[in-house]
Scaffold this motif. Structure first.
Motif, short mmCIF file in Angstrom:
data_model
loop_
_atom_site.label_atom_id
_atom_site.label_comp_id
_atom_site.label_asym_id
_atom_site.label_seq_id
_atom_site.Cartn_x
_atom_site.Cartn_y
_atom_site.Cartn_z
N HIS A 115 -6.18 -70.53 -12.96
CA HIS A 115 -6.26 -71.40 -11.77
C HIS A 115 -7.16 -72.60 -12.07
CE1 HIS A 115 -6.35 -71.61 -7.09
NE2 HIS A 115 -6.43 -72.82 -7.62
N HIS A 136 -7.24 -77.13 -12.35
CA HIS A 136 -6.57 -78.38 -11.97
C HIS A 136 -7.08 -79.51 -12.85
CE1 HIS A 136 -4.84 -76.58 -8.37
NE2 HIS A 136 -6.01 -76.01 -8.16
N LYS A 176 3.44 -73.52 -8.93
CA LYS A 176 2.27 -73.44 -8.05
C LYS A 176 2.63 -74.00 -6.70
CE LYS A 176 -1.75 -73.65 -6.01
NZ LYS A 176 -2.94 -74.40 -6.18
N ASP A 230 -10.50 -72.20 -10.23
CA ASP A 230 -10.12 -73.32 -9.36
C ASP A 230 -10.84 -74.60 -9.75
OD1 ASP A 230 -8.85 -74.82 -7.48
OD2 ASP A 230 -9.44 -73.65 -5.74
ZN LIG Z 1 -6.55 -74.58 -6.63
#
Ligand SMILES: [Zn+2]
Length: 360
Positions: free
Chosen positions: A52, A54, A140, A295
């Motif tokens: 996870h 980005h 996603k 994340d």
């Molecule tokens: Zn995320």
């Protein structure tokens, strides 16, 4: 001399403020006096896969700076969930290939503009098939599905909208997982008062508060679970422990009822670190169903994750007060379980990762 004077003045003001009246919760920052063994972990014990992550700037430019940050953490593979679709996805994958890197994977995203118009579903499925052909390793789904995606009549599109069903089925046929983020922490829907556990976060980020009466937290979660049950051939990775990291008994019953669902713990390690015994029991029981996710890309914060997973340290600080004003405790997971969480489960679930990069 002047600076010493200033410091003394500041100290006096702080002291007198404390004596005079209440201290702001934001300002109260007691330094723990507890003396116990400390085992900080700057680097994971085993190479790991962050499922996870980005990265928006992957289309062009050198990936070397990112790789050297990853090396320091022992992050062998990073999954960039912000892959986009079509051209922008191709660019990212092209850039990764030209760097000859087996260490980056990209998940495709869905373009919801035009949702509900004639042919949208068919077009989107075709696009996804193409994206996978071009190298996407999964799909996603962002939380805008459920919150803000609207159909041509201006109606909110539920996570379980039947017009999306062919997409979930296509993922099963393509043998790719769907990492899905639905809703937000439940207290974002509760009233903003002294009893709200996320009060500080909502004060700092007021837009996270849910004032929209169109949907409740439970409604969104129920919609997500209906998709999980209906599309049982598809593997779903429920992001953020499905927003049940603070109720592992409930998550236990969900995973037991839905064998096609796995979870990742991005942004919720503070929930696990406050219940190390229950969390350890859960990790042992579901050792084949948990993936490592973080994340937000802040390399220094990974240390908290490693320490909660690997050590038996007690009452150590978390890195963000608005997630946790409490101390963390380590679960002390076994090597066997750690290897599954760090890479073995991801190798099984996400296609196209070179296994030779990991110990047996
Ligand atoms: Zn995320």
């Amino acid at each position: 001399m002047l600076s010493k004077l200033l410091t003394a003045c500041l100290l006096l003001t702080t002291l007198s403020q404390a004596q005079q009246g209440p201290i702001d919760f934001e300002q109260y920052n007691p330094v723990s006096t507890l003396v116990v063994k400390e085992n900080p972990v700057a680097r994971a014990k085993f190479p790991f896969i962050d499922v996870h992550n980005h990265q928006r700037g992957m289309d062009s430019g050198s990936l070397e700076p990112l790789l050297s940050e990853m090396d320091k953490l022992n992050m062998q593979v990073m999954v960039n969930l912000s892959g986009g679709t079509g051209n922008s996805l191709e660019k990212k994958i092209g850039n990764i290939k030209s760097a000859n890197s087996k260490r980056f994977l990209v998940f495709a995203n869905i373009d919801f503009s035009g949702f509900g118009k004639t042919g949208w579903t068919e077009f989107t499925v075709k696009q996804l098939v193409n994206d996978v052909k071009n190298g996407a390793s999964g799909l996603k789904i962002f939380k805008n599905l459920g919150f803000s995606v609207k159909d041509p009549d201006g109606k909110r599109v539920g996570v379980d909208d039947p017009r999306l069903a062919p997409i979930w089925e296509a993922c099963a046929d393509l043998r790719i997982p769907v990492l899905i983020h639905t809703a937000d922490p439940a207290p974002f829907w509760d009233s903003l008062d002294n009893n709200n556990e996320r009060l500080l976060e909502l004060k700092i980020h007021p837009r996270r508060q849910q004032k929209n009466e169109e949907y409740s937290w439970q409604q969104l979660i129920d919609e997500q679970h209906r998709v999980f049950r209906k599309h049982f051939r598809t593997t779903f990775i429920a992001a953020h422990f499905g927003w049940y990291p603070n109720n592992l008994g409930k998550l236990d019953s969900i995973l037991t009822a839905m064998p096609n669902v796995v979870v990742e713990f991005g942004a919720v390690i503070a929930e696990l670190g406050r219940q190390p015994r229950a969390a350890k029991y859960f990790f042992n029981k579901f050792q084949d169903r948990i993936l490592f996710g973080k994340d937000s890309w802040v390399p220094s914060e990974y240390a908290t994750y490693f320490r909660v997973l690997e050590t038996e340290d007690e009452y150590f600080p978390y890195h963000k007060k608005y997630h946790a004003f409490w101390g963390m405790y380590g679960m002390g997971l076994s090597d066997e379980v750690l290897k599954k969480i760090y890479y073995k489960n991801a190798l099984r679930i996400i296609p196209g990762i070179d296994k030779s990069q990991f110990p047996l």
